[in-house]
Design a protein around this motif. Structure first.
Motif, mmCIF file in Angstrom:
data_model
loop_
_atom_site.group_PDB
_atom_site.id
_atom_site.type_symbol
_atom_site.label_atom_id
_atom_site.label_comp_id
_atom_site.label_asym_id
_atom_site.label_seq_id
_atom_site.Cartn_x
_atom_site.Cartn_y
_atom_site.Cartn_z
ATOM 1 N N ASN A 267 44.466 8.755 36.627
ATOM 2 C CA ASN A 267 45.506 7.733 36.546
ATOM 3 C C ASN A 267 46.178 7.492 37.899
ATOM 4 O OD1 ASN A 267 47.008 10.032 36.812
ATOM 5 N ND2 ASN A 267 48.021 9.905 34.804
ATOM 6 N N ASP A 268 45.595 8.067 38.964
ATOM 7 C CA ASP A 268 46.111 7.862 40.323
ATOM 8 C C ASP A 268 45.150 6.909 41.055
ATOM 9 O OD1 ASP A 268 46.627 8.027 43.106
ATOM 10 O OD2 ASP A 268 47.457 10.043 42.906
ATOM 11 N N PRO A 269 45.581 5.677 41.331
ATOM 12 C CA PRO A 269 44.688 4.695 41.960
ATOM 13 C C PRO A 269 44.154 5.150 43.322
ATOM 14 C CG PRO A 269 46.659 3.618 41.096
ATOM 15 C CD PRO A 269 46.904 5.097 41.014
ATOM 16 N N GLU A 270 44.961 5.893 44.096
ATOM 17 C CA GLU A 270 44.495 6.321 45.420
ATOM 18 C C GLU A 270 43.347 7.320 45.293
ATOM 19 O OE1 GLU A 270 46.145 7.357 49.854
ATOM 20 O OE2 GLU A 270 47.407 7.972 48.161
ATOM 21 N N ILE A 271 43.463 8.236 44.345
ATOM 22 C CA ILE A 271 42.365 9.173 44.093
ATOM 23 C C ILE A 271 41.115 8.410 43.668
ATOM 24 C CG2 ILE A 271 41.541 11.004 42.552
ATOM 25 C CD1 ILE A 271 44.367 12.139 42.515
ATOM 26 N N ASN A 272 41.285 7.429 42.805
ATOM 27 C CA ASN A 272 40.135 6.653 42.330
ATOM 28 C C ASN A 272 39.444 5.904 43.470
ATOM 29 O OD1 ASN A 272 40.795 7.552 39.785
ATOM 30 N ND2 ASN A 272 41.781 5.651 39.135
ATOM 31 N N ARG A 273 40.244 5.347 44.381
ATOM 32 C CA ARG A 273 39.655 4.645 45.527
ATOM 33 C C ARG A 273 38.909 5.627 46.427
ATOM 34 N NH1 ARG A 273 44.757 1.784 45.192
ATOM 35 N NH2 ARG A 273 45.690 3.181 46.737
ATOM 36 N N LEU A 274 39.540 6.764 46.696
ATOM 37 C CA LEU A 274 38.936 7.765 47.583
ATOM 38 C C LEU A 274 37.618 8.295 47.026
ATOM 39 C CD1 LEU A 274 39.224 9.659 50.104
ATOM 40 C CD2 LEU A 274 40.391 11.275 48.587
ATOM 41 N N LEU A 275 37.586 8.565 45.734
ATOM 42 C CA LEU A 275 36.424 9.214 45.130
ATOM 43 C C LEU A 275 35.400 8.228 44.567
ATOM 44 C CD1 LEU A 275 38.116 12.292 43.392
ATOM 45 C CD2 LEU A 275 37.268 12.045 45.737
ATOM 46 N N GLY A 276 35.639 6.939 44.772
ATOM 47 C CA GLY A 276 34.616 5.944 44.430
ATOM 48 C C GLY A 276 34.672 5.395 43.027
ATOM 49 N N ALA A 277 35.705 5.761 42.250
ATOM 50 C CA ALA A 277 35.815 5.231 40.885
ATOM 51 C C ALA A 277 36.300 3.793 40.874
ATOM 52 C CB ALA A 277 36.757 6.116 40.054
ATOM 53 N N GLU A 278 36.967 3.392 41.967
ATOM 54 C CA GLU A 278 37.453 2.014 42.091
ATOM 55 C C GLU A 278 37.089 1.487 43.471
ATOM 56 O OE1 GLU A 278 41.625 1.580 41.312
ATOM 57 O OE2 GLU A 278 41.538 2.741 39.455
ATOM 58 N N GLY A 279 36.673 0.227 43.529
ATOM 59 C CA GLY A 279 36.423 -0.425 44.804
ATOM 60 C C GLY A 279 35.096 -0.034 45.443
ATOM 61 N N GLU A 280 34.880 -0.603 46.634
ATOM 62 C CA GLU A 280 33.648 -0.364 47.388
ATOM 63 C C GLU A 280 34.001 0.132 48.788
ATOM 64 O OE1 GLU A 280 30.615 -0.532 46.338
ATOM 65 O OE2 GLU A 280 30.939 -1.402 44.346
ATOM 66 N N TYR A 281 34.770 1.201 48.841
ATOM 67 C CA TYR A 281 35.293 1.664 50.127
ATOM 68 C C TYR A 281 34.228 2.344 50.983
ATOM 69 C CZ TYR A 281 39.868 0.330 48.466
ATOM 70 O OH TYR A 281 40.932 -0.422 48.017
ATOM 71 N N GLY A 282 33.271 3.004 50.363
ATOM 72 C CA GLY A 282 32.204 3.639 51.120
ATOM 73 C C GLY A 282 31.418 2.629 51.932
ATOM 74 N N LYS A 283 31.210 1.468 51.362
ATOM 75 C CA LYS A 283 30.430 0.415 52.019
ATOM 76 C C LYS A 283 31.086 -0.002 53.342
ATOM 77 C CE LYS A 283 28.676 -2.594 49.235
ATOM 78 N NZ LYS A 283 28.521 -3.775 48.321
ATOM 79 N N MET A 284 32.424 0.123 53.416
ATOM 80 C CA MET A 284 33.147 -0.296 54.626
ATOM 81 C C MET A 284 32.788 0.569 55.840
ATOM 82 S SD MET A 284 36.950 -1.010 53.102
ATOM 83 C CE MET A 284 37.206 -2.001 51.614
ATOM 84 N N ILE A 285 32.297 1.774 55.593
ATOM 85 C CA ILE A 285 31.906 2.655 56.710
ATOM 86 C C ILE A 285 30.404 2.982 56.658
ATOM 87 C CG2 ILE A 285 34.175 3.659 57.196
ATOM 88 C CD1 ILE A 285 33.425 6.058 55.456
#
Length: 338
Positions: A267-285
Motif C-alpha cells: 500500500n506504499d506507492p514508492e515501494i511499488n514504483r521501486l520494486l516494479g509493481a507500478e510504472g516502467e521505471y527500470g526502462k528509464m535506465i
C-alpha cells in the motif's frame, strides 16, 4: 580518502578518458560482467574470503549493480587498485566503476573528469597510535613519524593540520593498507593516519587491538562513494540509483528476505514504483522491472550490508553515526523514487 598530488597525472587521466566508451552499459552487457575497481584490501570494506571471493561493504555496491543489470551478483570481476592507480584504471576504461574508499572532491569531480554518484560512507581523517605512547590528542604529535598513503588527500590534510598547529612530522610513505599495517606494527612510524573507518578496520586485525587508540581529532570531511567517468550520464544514473535503491530499501523496511514478497505490491506507492509493481521505471535506465529487486536481494538493504561487514557487532565495530538514515539523525538521504 584521497586526492592525487601529481598535477601532471590530472591531464594524463583526462586524456585517457577519451579511450573509454561512452556507452558503458552496452559494453558491460556485451562482455557479460561488470568490472569494478576496489581497494587492495581493507577489512570490512573490501577483502577476499577463505574461498578467494571478494566481500565487503564497498564490494556489495559492485554486486548490487551487477545484480541490477544481470540478475546475478556474481556477474562482476574485481580489479584491486591503490591510491595511485585507481583513477587511471577508471579513466582508461580498465574498470567500469570504482567502489572503494575514495573521497568526493571538487577537482576529482571536475578536473579529473569523474562523476561521484553518491556517498555510501561519511567519514573523516583520524590518527591511530600505540597506547603506550601516552598520547591522548593529535596536537601532541609534534616530531612524530607518520605512515601515510601516497597519492591521497590524506597527505594534504596532514600537512595542513600540522602547519596550523605549529608542529612538524616526518612522513613514512606507503601505498597500500597492508603496507601501512606492516610498517606501523613494526614501529617504522609512530602514527598511522587515514580515514577513521580505515583505522578501525586495520586495528580490528591486530593481535591486541586494545593496545592501540584512535585519537579524538577528526581533521577533515571524507565523503566516500562510488564514481564513474564523465560523458556517460545513463551509466551514472544506473549506478547512482542502484545505490539509492539500497538506501531507500532500508528506509522503507525492504530486506533481502522480504523483497520478493513486497514486489508483489504494497500500500506504499514508492515501494511499488521501486520494486516494479507500478510504472516502467527500470526502462528509464535500460533495465528490467525487477532491477531493484535483484539489487536488494543480492546483499540486502544499506543497513543489512553495513551491519554484516562493518557494524558494531563485527570486528571493525563501527557505529552508524553520520551514516544513519536521515530519519534517525544521520546524513543518509536518498532522493524520492517517483
Amino acid at each position: 580518502m584521497k586526492h592525487s598530488l601529481i598535477l601532471g597525472a590530472v591531464a594524463a587521466i583526462g586524456l585517457a578518458a577519451g579511450a573509454a566508451s561512452a556507452n558503458t552499459l552496452e559494453d558491460v552487457k556485451a562482455k557479460g560482467h561488470l568490472q569494478c575497481g576496489v581497494a587492495t584490501g581493507v577489512p570490512g570494506f573490501a577483502f577476499t574470503d577463505a574461498d578467494g571471493e571478494w566481500q565487503g561493504f564497498d564490494v556489495a555496491v559492485c554486486r548490487a549493480v551487477a545484480a541490477a543489470i544481470f540478475g546475478d551478483p556474481k556477474a562482476v570481476k574485481f580489479t584491486p587498485t591503490t591510491g595511485k592507480t585507481r583513477f587511471t584504471a577508471l579513466a582508461s576504461g580498465e574498470v567500469d566503476m570504482l567502489a572503494r574508499n575514495t573521497t568526493w572532491t571538487f577537482s576529482r569531480d571536475t578536473d579529473l573528469g569523474f562523476d561521484f554518484v553518491g556517498v555510501n560512507y561519511y567519514d573523516g581523517q583520524g590518527f591511530m597510535v600505540r597506547k603506550d605512547l601516552g598520547v591522548t590528542s593529535a596536537k601532541e604529535l609534534d616530531g612524530a613519524t607518520v605512515c601515510i598513503q601516497t597519492g591521497t588527500t590524506t597527505e594534504l590534510n596532514l600537512a595542513d593540520f600540522f602547519r596550523v598547529n605549529g608542529m612538524s612530522y616526518e612522513p613514512v610513505p606507503i601505498e597500500t593498507n597492508a603496507e601501512a599495517r606492516q610498517k606501523y606494527l613494526a614501529g617504522a612510524c609512530d602514527v598511522y593516519t587515514t580515514d577513521a573507518s580505515g583505522l578501525a578496520a586495520t586495528r580490528s586485525t591486530f593481535e591486541d587491538p586494545k593496545a592501540h587508540v584512535i585519537l579524538p581529532e577528526i581533521i577533515s570531511k571524507e565523503p566516500l562513494g562510488p564514481l564513474v567517468r564523465h560523458g556517460d550520464n545513463e551509466w551514472g544514473d544506473l549506478v547512482r540509483w542502484t545505490l539509492n535503491a539500497l538506501i531507500i530499501a532500508e528506509e522503507k523496511g525492504i530486506t533481502a528476505a522480504n523483497v520478493e514478497e513486497m514486489a508483489k505490491g504494497t500500500n506504499d506507492p514508492e515501494i511499488n514504483r521501486l520494486l516494479g509493481a507500478e510504472g516502467e521505471y527500470g526502462k528509464m535506465i535500460g533495465l528490467g522491472k525487477d532491477w531493484a529487486v535483484n539489487a536488494i536481494k543480492a546483499g540486502g538493504n544499506y543497513g543489512e550490508i553495513f551491519d554484516r561487514y562493518i557494524g558494531e557487532d563485527t570486528p571493525v565495530g563501527l557505529a552508524r553515526g553520520l551514516n544513519a538514515q536521515w530519519t534517525q539523525g544521520g546524513l543518509l538521504y536518498a532522493p524520492p523514487f517517483r
